[in-house]
Design a protein around this motif. Structure first.
Motif, PDB file in Angstrom:
ATOM      1  N   SER A  58       0.826  -1.206   0.000  1.00 23.18           N
ATOM      2  CA  SER A  58       0.000   0.000   0.000  1.00 23.18           C
ATOM      3  C   SER A  58       0.859   1.255   0.000  1.00 23.18           C
ATOM      4  O   SER A  58       0.574   2.221  -0.721  1.00 23.18           O
ATOM      5  CB  SER A  58      -0.940   0.000   1.207  1.00 23.18           C
ATOM      6  OG  SER A  58      -1.857  -1.064   1.146  1.00 23.18           O
ATOM      7  N   LEU A  61       2.354   1.707  -3.460  1.00 21.24           N
ATOM      8  CA  LEU A  61       1.328   2.167  -4.400  1.00 21.24           C
ATOM      9  C   LEU A  61       1.051   3.657  -4.214  1.00 21.24           C
ATOM     10  O   LEU A  61       0.976   4.419  -5.184  1.00 21.24           O
ATOM     11  CB  LEU A  61       0.037   1.372  -4.203  1.00 21.24           C
ATOM     12  CG  LEU A  61       0.009  -0.035  -4.789  1.00 21.24           C
ATOM     13  CD1 LEU A  61      -1.117  -0.856  -4.167  1.00 21.24           C
ATOM     14  CD2 LEU A  61      -0.155   0.018  -6.314  1.00 21.24           C
ATOM     15  N   ARG A  62       0.897   4.060  -2.976  1.00 17.85           N
ATOM     16  CA  ARG A  62       0.615   5.465  -2.680  1.00 17.85           C
ATOM     17  C   ARG A  62       1.769   6.352  -3.150  1.00 17.85           C
ATOM     18  O   ARG A  62       1.547   7.418  -3.735  1.00 17.85           O
ATOM     19  CB  ARG A  62       0.404   5.620  -1.177  1.00 17.85           C
ATOM     20  CG  ARG A  62       0.122   7.031  -0.706  1.00 17.85           C
ATOM     21  CD  ARG A  62      -0.566   7.025   0.651  1.00 17.85           C
ATOM     22  NE  ARG A  62       0.114   6.178   1.611  1.00 17.85           N
ATOM     23  CZ  ARG A  62       0.793   6.628   2.662  1.00 17.85           C
ATOM     24  NH1 ARG A  62       0.916   7.929   2.871  1.00 17.85           N
ATOM     25  NH2 ARG A  62       1.350   5.794   3.525  1.00 17.85           N
ATOM     26  N   LYS A  66      -0.879   6.287  -6.776  1.00 16.46           N
ATOM     27  CA  LYS A  66      -2.167   5.595  -6.810  1.00 16.46           C
ATOM     28  C   LYS A  66      -2.958   5.913  -5.533  1.00 16.46           C
ATOM     29  O   LYS A  66      -2.432   5.797  -4.433  1.00 16.46           O
ATOM     30  CB  LYS A  66      -1.965   4.072  -6.884  1.00 16.46           C
ATOM     31  CG  LYS A  66      -1.150   3.593  -8.078  1.00 16.46           C
ATOM     32  CD  LYS A  66      -1.931   3.708  -9.357  1.00 16.46           C
ATOM     33  CE  LYS A  66      -1.156   3.079 -10.523  1.00 16.46           C
ATOM     34  NZ  LYS A  66      -1.887   3.234 -11.803  1.00 16.46           N
ATOM     35  N   THR A  68      -4.989   4.770  -2.836  1.00 15.71           N
ATOM     36  CA  THR A  68      -4.934   3.376  -2.386  1.00 15.71           C
ATOM     37  C   THR A  68      -5.756   3.137  -1.128  1.00 15.71           C
ATOM     38  O   THR A  68      -5.521   3.752  -0.084  1.00 15.71           O
ATOM     39  CB  THR A  68      -3.471   2.972  -2.114  1.00 15.71           C
ATOM     40  OG1 THR A  68      -2.682   3.239  -3.280  1.00 15.71           O
ATOM     41  CG2 THR A  68      -3.371   1.496  -1.760  1.00 15.71           C
TER      42      THR A  68
END
Length: 403
Positions: A58, A61-62, A66, A68
């Motif tokens: 996570s 991704l962040r 993104k 998330t």
């Protein structure tokens, strides 16, 4: 209907009962507008490492831009920390609004706490128009309330070990069958380091569902807080040896869903990523570490990380009744200078004397147990508080509130 957040959270947390199967949960979600249809997901199952993996991925991704969502359990600080977007807990007013909006549905369907959390999380992610959610299974996988996702870009099985055997079976193969239930049709499944008996079950399920099976490539511990993945070094901010594998698995997942794992943003995200209650230092002099090792597989991983801690090393342990508590107590007793077995208030918690099985020193009051451990450790030693994540969460509040 509720006007106060604490009242709403207590009501949700009090909800127990027989959970719906995934088809039942899908029927409930249909009444909420099928929120699971609106964003991609990574779905993670496994005996240990799920939460850490989900947190690592996570954060990467962040950092890659993104938006998330992240869903984990149990909570470590506050019930709302199970449900996050871009690292932030679901706000109090938002949680309250969803509880009131779905109150009639929750009551009519006699939904459990976990099912209610899933419903709220998936709905919030839809309404906030996230790009991707990273979802941790609650228990098992095949019949778990999270096994309702419709845009799973990657399923992940972190580890397979003995836990929840009353629900999942008494062999690694049976347990793997439950975990492998999250494999999506014609999708992708990434498997971590799992035993051969379990791997053969995962392979068979992947073949049955025409899913691509991915494995974790070569990686190694690069020394203090360092992971070598595909011959490239990545820095971590934890002393926990077991997090090397979880971070490597997160990097492999990140590769598969298209992130540039060589970017400075991803590297910084991996380095700064930490997970509450997993080899977490909450005090010094003596050093006090919290670690939710709640099954023998997790305890074995914890013990590997304890080997270089300053002595004397004192462990404080408590667990739930449905765990292999005495076996874990014996493992910890052998690995530390003194084991103190205690108990805490929860309807599933084990009695300290029964839990110890003759291993270690029994101090039923956990406040007194920790005081005794700190005294035994002295200023230069280490206290490791471990066992049930619920126990670790309870204890943690005492340390973070200390002046």
């Amino acid at each position: 209907m509720f006007t106060e957040i604490n009242e709403a959270m207590e009501w949700v947390m009090s909800r127990r009962g027989h959970a719906h199967d995934p088809e039942g949960m899908k029927r409930i979600l249909a009444e909420a507008g099928n929120p699971q249809k609106y964003y991609d997901c990574v779905h993670a199952a496994g005996t240990n490492g799920k939460g850490s993996f989900v947190n690592y991925l996570s954060d990467m991704l962040r950092a890659s831009g993104k938006k998330t969502g992240m869903f984990t359990s149990p909570h470590m600080v506050n019930h709302r920390d199970r449900i996050r977007i871009d690292g932030e807990w679901i706000p109090e007013d938002t949680f309250l609004r969803y509880v009131n909006e779905y109150y009639d549905l929750i009551v009519r369907e006699n939904m459990t706490m976990f099912e209610t959390d899933v419903l709220i999380a998936l709905s919030w992610y839809r309404d906030e128009k996230i790009d991707i959610a990273v979802i941790e299974c609650g228990l098992g996988g095949r019949y778990d309330s999270t096994n309702v996702l419709e845009r799973t870009v990657l399923a992940v099985i972190t580890t397979i070990g003995f836990d929840h055997m009353d629900r999942l079976g008494d062999t690694l193969g049976k347990i793997a069958w439950h975990k492998a239930g999250i494999i999506p049709e014609n999708g992708k499944i990434l498997a971590g380091n799992v035993p051969e008996e379990a791997m053969s079950v995962i392979e068979a399920e992947a073949a049955r569902k025409h899913a691509q099976l991915l494995r974790l490539p070569g990686y190694r511990d690069g020394g203090v807080r360092r992971l070598i993945y595909r011959n490239e070094a990545y820095e971590l901010c934890t002393d926990a040896v077991y997090q090397v594998e979880n971070a490597a698995l997160a990097l492999r997942a990140a590769e598969e869903i298209g992130l540039d794992i060589h970017s400075e943003a991803v590297r910084k995200a991996l380095y700064s990523s930490s997970w509450t209650g997993r080899f977490e230092t909450v005090s010094y002099s003596p050093r006090v570490i919290l670690d939710g090792a709640h099954n023998p597989h997790g305890v074995a991983a914890l013990i590997r990380s304890m080997q270089h801690l300053p002595r004397p090393l004192i462990c404080v342990f408590s667990a739930l009744r449905d765990k292999q508590g005495t076996e874990m107590a014996a493992m910890l007793e052998e690995a530390c200078d003194e084991l103190i077995v205690t108990e805490f208030e929860m309807y599933r918690a084990d009695n300290a004397k029964e839990l110890s099985g003759g291993h270690g020193r029994v101090i039923a009051n956990w406040h007194e147990a920790i005081e005794a451990a700190e005294e035994s450790a002295g200023k230069n030693g280490t206290v490791v508080i471990t066992g049930s994540l619920y126990f670790v969460s309870t204890v943690r509040g005492t340390f973070v509130s200390r002046p």
